[in-house]
Write an enzyme that holds these catalytic residues in place. Structure first.
Site, PDB file in Angstrom:
ATOM      1  N   ASP A  67     -37.466  -9.057  61.267  1.00  0.00           N
ATOM      2  CA  ASP A  67     -37.992 -10.149  62.088  1.00  0.00           C
ATOM      3  C   ASP A  67     -39.226 -10.803  61.469  1.00  0.00           C
ATOM      4  O   ASP A  67     -39.818 -10.271  60.522  1.00  0.00           O
ATOM      5  CB  ASP A  67     -38.307  -9.635  63.509  1.00  0.00           C
ATOM      6  CG  ASP A  67     -39.028  -8.277  63.508  1.00  0.00           C
ATOM      7  OD1 ASP A  67     -39.626  -7.913  62.480  1.00  0.00           O
ATOM      8  OD2 ASP A  67     -38.995  -7.589  64.542  1.00  0.00           O
ATOM      9  N   ASP A 136     -40.877  -1.371  75.232  1.00  0.00           N
ATOM     10  CA  ASP A 136     -39.842  -1.823  76.181  1.00  0.00           C
ATOM     11  C   ASP A 136     -38.434  -1.560  75.639  1.00  0.00           C
ATOM     12  O   ASP A 136     -37.455  -2.030  76.198  1.00  0.00           O
ATOM     13  CB  ASP A 136     -40.030  -3.319  76.505  1.00  0.00           C
ATOM     14  CG  ASP A 136     -39.923  -4.208  75.267  1.00  0.00           C
ATOM     15  OD1 ASP A 136     -39.652  -3.691  74.160  1.00  0.00           O
ATOM     16  OD2 ASP A 136     -40.096  -5.427  75.407  1.00  0.00           O
ATOM     17  N   HIS A 138     -37.314  -2.398  72.594  1.00  0.00           N
ATOM     18  CA  HIS A 138     -36.763  -3.358  71.636  1.00  0.00           C
ATOM     19  C   HIS A 138     -36.611  -2.739  70.248  1.00  0.00           C
ATOM     20  O   HIS A 138     -37.368  -1.857  69.847  1.00  0.00           O
ATOM     21  CB  HIS A 138     -37.563  -4.673  71.586  1.00  0.00           C
ATOM     22  CG  HIS A 138     -38.935  -4.592  71.005  1.00  0.00           C
ATOM     23  ND1 HIS A 138     -40.027  -5.196  71.586  1.00  0.00           N
ATOM     24  CD2 HIS A 138     -39.418  -4.007  69.880  1.00  0.00           C
ATOM     25  CE1 HIS A 138     -41.094  -4.992  70.850  1.00  0.00           C
ATOM     26  NE2 HIS A 138     -40.763  -4.260  69.805  1.00  0.00           N
ATOM     27  N   GLU A 143     -35.677  -8.210  72.720  1.00  0.00           N
ATOM     28  CA  GLU A 143     -36.308  -7.875  73.992  1.00  0.00           C
ATOM     29  C   GLU A 143     -35.249  -7.564  75.054  1.00  0.00           C
ATOM     30  O   GLU A 143     -34.065  -7.859  74.843  1.00  0.00           O
ATOM     31  CB  GLU A 143     -37.191  -9.054  74.420  1.00  0.00           C
ATOM     32  CG  GLU A 143     -38.304  -9.384  73.422  1.00  0.00           C
ATOM     33  CD  GLU A 143     -39.425  -8.360  73.413  1.00  0.00           C
ATOM     34  OE1 GLU A 143     -39.160  -7.141  73.564  1.00  0.00           O
ATOM     35  OE2 GLU A 143     -40.587  -8.760  73.238  1.00  0.00           O
TER      36      GLU A 143
END
Ligand code: GLP
Length: 262
Positions: A67, A136, A138, A143
């Site tokens: 990313d 979370d 990811h 997400e």
């Protein structure tokens, strides 16, 4: 999925660096999928040491990062390109032209995402993908609610992720709100996945990722669908795993892990 529990963060990094080195020695043209974040720092530091002390050779290796933030220039020290250059690429003998990250400054972000997918395919696909995990759940910047078959695309970051990564930006205010990330589907196409997690803060999310039901709410659970995924955690991050004794038995007894037990 296989789970390996090591005593501490150093032992996790050591094992993962050795896995990478073994694959790279077996195939100098290896296509490596790379990740950023604190957890990766000690892995890359070990790869740098192996390059210096054991002549680990990156000259033919190609890399694709998961990313990149939208809007940051490669010269911006907060960009993942800059982080990768200083943490790994400039410390080993890799050809920078063989290192790839999405271009977060592309005028047409959608076209850039499609180009990135094509570049991965043209390389023959990723042999070994390193993954961290966000609080979370990811992987990359996938997400919650990321489609489990998604490809590289732009994602808006959640408040939890903004808070987690804010220290790199001196606070949430100056942070990019979006990132280009490989999709969950892109990651599932990699031949081998290795997810690392360390520290007590990751114990809850690691348990969900490994032993919880597959759900788009926790992208890392998609790795349960992957035919060759290894999760390497330290005692703290693995402290809530129900199957810990079974995972330990496998690591202590299966021939595949013999070299790594020493
Ligand atoms: C960022 C990255 C993820 C990484 C995560 C965990 O959000 N985009 O790929 O897994 O950080 O980071 P850390 O290792 O710092 O906990």
């Amino acid at each position: 999925m296989e789970v390996i529990i090591r005593p501490d963060e150093d032992a996790v990094a050591e094992l993962v660096a050795r896995m990478i080195a073994k694959e790279l020695r077996a195939n100098p043209h290896l296509v490596l999928g790379l990740a950023t974040g604190r957890t990766m720092e000690s892995v890359y530091a070990r790869l740098v040491l192996m390059h210096r002390q054991e002549q680990l050779d990156f000259s033919l290796c190609r890399t694709f990062n998961l990313d990149e933030y939208v809007g940051l220039s490669p010269d911006d020290p907060r960009s993942y390109r800059h982080w990768m250059n200083r943490t790994l690429f400039q410390q080993v003998n890799i050809d920078l032209r063989n290192t790839h990250l999405p271009n977060g400054q592309a005028a047409d972000l959608e076209a850039e995402c499609a180009r990135y997918e094509r570049a991965i395919s043209r390389s023959g696909g990723i042999d070994l993908q390193l993954l961290g995990i966000g609080r979370d759940g990811h992987i990359g910047f996938n997400e919650p609610l990321s489609a489990l078959r998604s490809l590289t695309r732009v994602k808006a970051l959640t408040p939890a992720t903004l808070a987690q990564n804010a220290p790199y930006f001196g606070g949430v205010e100056g942070m990019p709100r979006r990132a280009i990330t490989m999709g969950v589907g892109t990651i599932l196409e990699c031949r081998r996945c290795v997810l690392l997690a360390t520290g007590p803060d990751k114990a809850g999310i690691v348990t969900k990722a490994v032993e919880g039901p597959i759900t788009a709410m926790v992208s890392a659970t998609a790795l349960q669908l992957h035919p060759r995924c290894t999760v390497v955690v330290d005692e703290e991050a693995g402290s809530q795993l129900q199957g810990a004794d079974y995972y330990r038995w496998i690591f202590a007894n299966e021939p595949e892990w013999e070299d790594y037990r020493k």
